[in-house]
Write an enzyme that holds these catalytic residues in place. Structure first.
Site, PDB file in Angstrom:
ATOM      1  N   LYS A  68     -10.742  25.074  15.351  1.00  0.00           N
ATOM      2  CA  LYS A  68      -9.778  24.722  14.294  1.00  0.00           C
ATOM      3  C   LYS A  68     -10.083  25.521  13.035  1.00  0.00           C
ATOM      4  O   LYS A  68      -9.171  26.008  12.358  1.00  0.00           O
ATOM      5  CB  LYS A  68      -9.840  23.209  14.008  1.00  0.00           C
ATOM      6  CG  LYS A  68      -9.218  22.384  15.132  1.00  0.00           C
ATOM      7  CD  LYS A  68      -9.527  20.902  15.026  1.00  0.00           C
ATOM      8  CE  LYS A  68      -9.074  20.186  16.299  1.00  0.00           C
ATOM      9  NZ  LYS A  68      -9.524  18.792  16.389  1.00  0.00           N
ATOM     10  N   GLN A 107     -12.463  13.917  13.503  1.00  0.00           N
ATOM     11  CA  GLN A 107     -12.710  14.390  14.870  1.00  0.00           C
ATOM     12  C   GLN A 107     -13.306  13.259  15.712  1.00  0.00           C
ATOM     13  O   GLN A 107     -14.295  12.647  15.319  1.00  0.00           O
ATOM     14  CB  GLN A 107     -13.684  15.589  14.815  1.00  0.00           C
ATOM     15  CG  GLN A 107     -13.937  16.241  16.143  1.00  0.00           C
ATOM     16  CD  GLN A 107     -12.699  16.943  16.708  1.00  0.00           C
ATOM     17  OE1 GLN A 107     -11.965  17.621  16.001  1.00  0.00           O
ATOM     18  NE2 GLN A 107     -12.446  16.755  17.986  1.00  0.00           N
ATOM     19  N   ASP A 128      -2.830  14.582  12.356  1.00  0.00           N
ATOM     20  CA  ASP A 128      -2.977  14.301  13.793  1.00  0.00           C
ATOM     21  C   ASP A 128      -1.892  13.346  14.296  1.00  0.00           C
ATOM     22  O   ASP A 128      -1.758  13.140  15.503  1.00  0.00           O
ATOM     23  CB  ASP A 128      -4.349  13.657  14.056  1.00  0.00           C
ATOM     24  CG  ASP A 128      -5.338  14.642  14.655  1.00  0.00           C
ATOM     25  OD1 ASP A 128      -4.895  15.676  15.200  1.00  0.00           O
ATOM     26  OD2 ASP A 128      -6.547  14.369  14.596  1.00  0.00           O
TER      27      ASP A 128
END
Ligand code: NAP
Length: 281
Positions: free
Chosen positions: A52, A96, A119
């Site tokens: 990322k 995460q 997300d």
């Protein structure tokens, strides 16, 4: 023989488009910024975060990483999220997973401002998706929809079957397909006779995490087959949920693993960060 959907190439094209969008934003004095929180030492997570970070660098998105120790308390995590919610220069916040078991991941996701929830896991975004409103959508399902669009695979009036009902892939993807006028069936571990269901599908999406689960006999001639699965086989090679070699002969379109859905996920994350910077949601 099926047309192979090249996710790697498509993701690269999207990244180039996004790079231009970032350049435009910078001219207006806006530097898109993604904050990533990682807790503890998970090998796979470190790889994902590194990928990322690389994608952000390539596109011109500022990347800020918060590496918290394994013993981090709930209060410390929520304080950090609160701080990032308030920072005007941070547009996207990503937690995460997995996170250590003593922390409540749902509570943490819920604490992230839905306007920075790149997300698409916050209940407000999940709810907006369910009622068909603009919102941040989980990146892997968005990537699948973008692939269908780019390859002109019609969804309207088509039978789509999604195997898997997780909150990050199966469920949001089913919602997106419904919103794009497909007739959607969702299968899961308790579904009986999955083959009978998939055989009627124009679009089959496998998102269950079982190598070679979708076989040739489960697929209708000419169906589009999207493989979300990422598994390691006995030789340690990356494989999807679809028996690619055999299904390829029968499908009209198919995604490979690797090089299919995977690269699209990160491209969609980058796109969400830019949308957050533009304050589109
Ligand atoms: P997950 O949370 O483990 O969910 C798996 C889903 O598959 C569950 O709904 C489960 O049913 C269902 N399932 C399991 N075994 C089944 C069976 N034998 N028959 C029918 N359904 C079955 O997994 P996930 O996070 O959604 O991920 C799915 C796969 O996609 C994994 O291989 C993952 O690595 C991969 N993935 C790839 C990307 C990407 O970027 N390409 C992103 C995310 C995930 P129940 O609900 O009944 O348990």
């Amino acid at each position: 023989m099926a047309t192979i959907i090249n996710g790697k190439e498509l993701a690269q094209k999207i990244r180039l488009e996004l790079k231009e969008e970032v350049a435009d934003l910078k001219q207006k004095g806006i530097q898109p910024r993604l904050a990533v929180i990682m807790i503890g030492n998970d090998g796979a997570s470190s790889v994902y975060v590194r990928n990322k970070s690389k994608a952000c660098d390539e596109i011109g998105i500022a990347f800020e990483e918060f590496l918290l120790k394994e013993e981090t308390t709930e209060e410390e995590l929520l304080d950090l999220i609160e701080n990032l919610n308030e920072r005007q220069d941070v547009h996207g916040i990503l937690l995460q997973s997995p996170i250590p078991k003593h922390l409540d991941i749902r509570e943490a996701f819920n604490a992230i401002s839905y306007k920075k929830d790149v997300d698409g896991f916050h209940p407000i975004n999940v709810g907006k998706l369910a009622i068909g409103e603009e919102c941040f959508v989980s990146c892997t399902p968005s990537g699948v929809m973008r692939m269908l669009e780019e390859y002109n695979i019609e969804t309207q009036g088509k039978n789509a079957v999604v195997i898997g009902r997780s909150n990050i892939v199966g469920r949001p993807l089913a919602q997106l397909l419904i919103n794009s006028n497909a007739t959607v069936t969702v299968c899961h571990s308790k579904t009986q006779n999955i083959a009978e269901i998939t055989k009627k599908a124009d679009i089959v999406v496998a998102a269950l995490g079982k190598p070679k689960f979708v076989t040739e006999d489960m697929v209708k001639e000419g169906a589009a087959v999207i493989d979300v699965g990422i598994n390691r086989n006995e030789e340690g090679k990356l494989v999807g949920d679809v028996d690619f070699e055999n299904v390829e002969k029968k499908a009209s379109y198919i995604t490979p693993v690797p090089g299919g859905v995977g690269p699209m996920t990160i491209a969609m994350l980058m796109s969400n960060v830019i949308r957050a910077a533009k304050k589109e949601n």
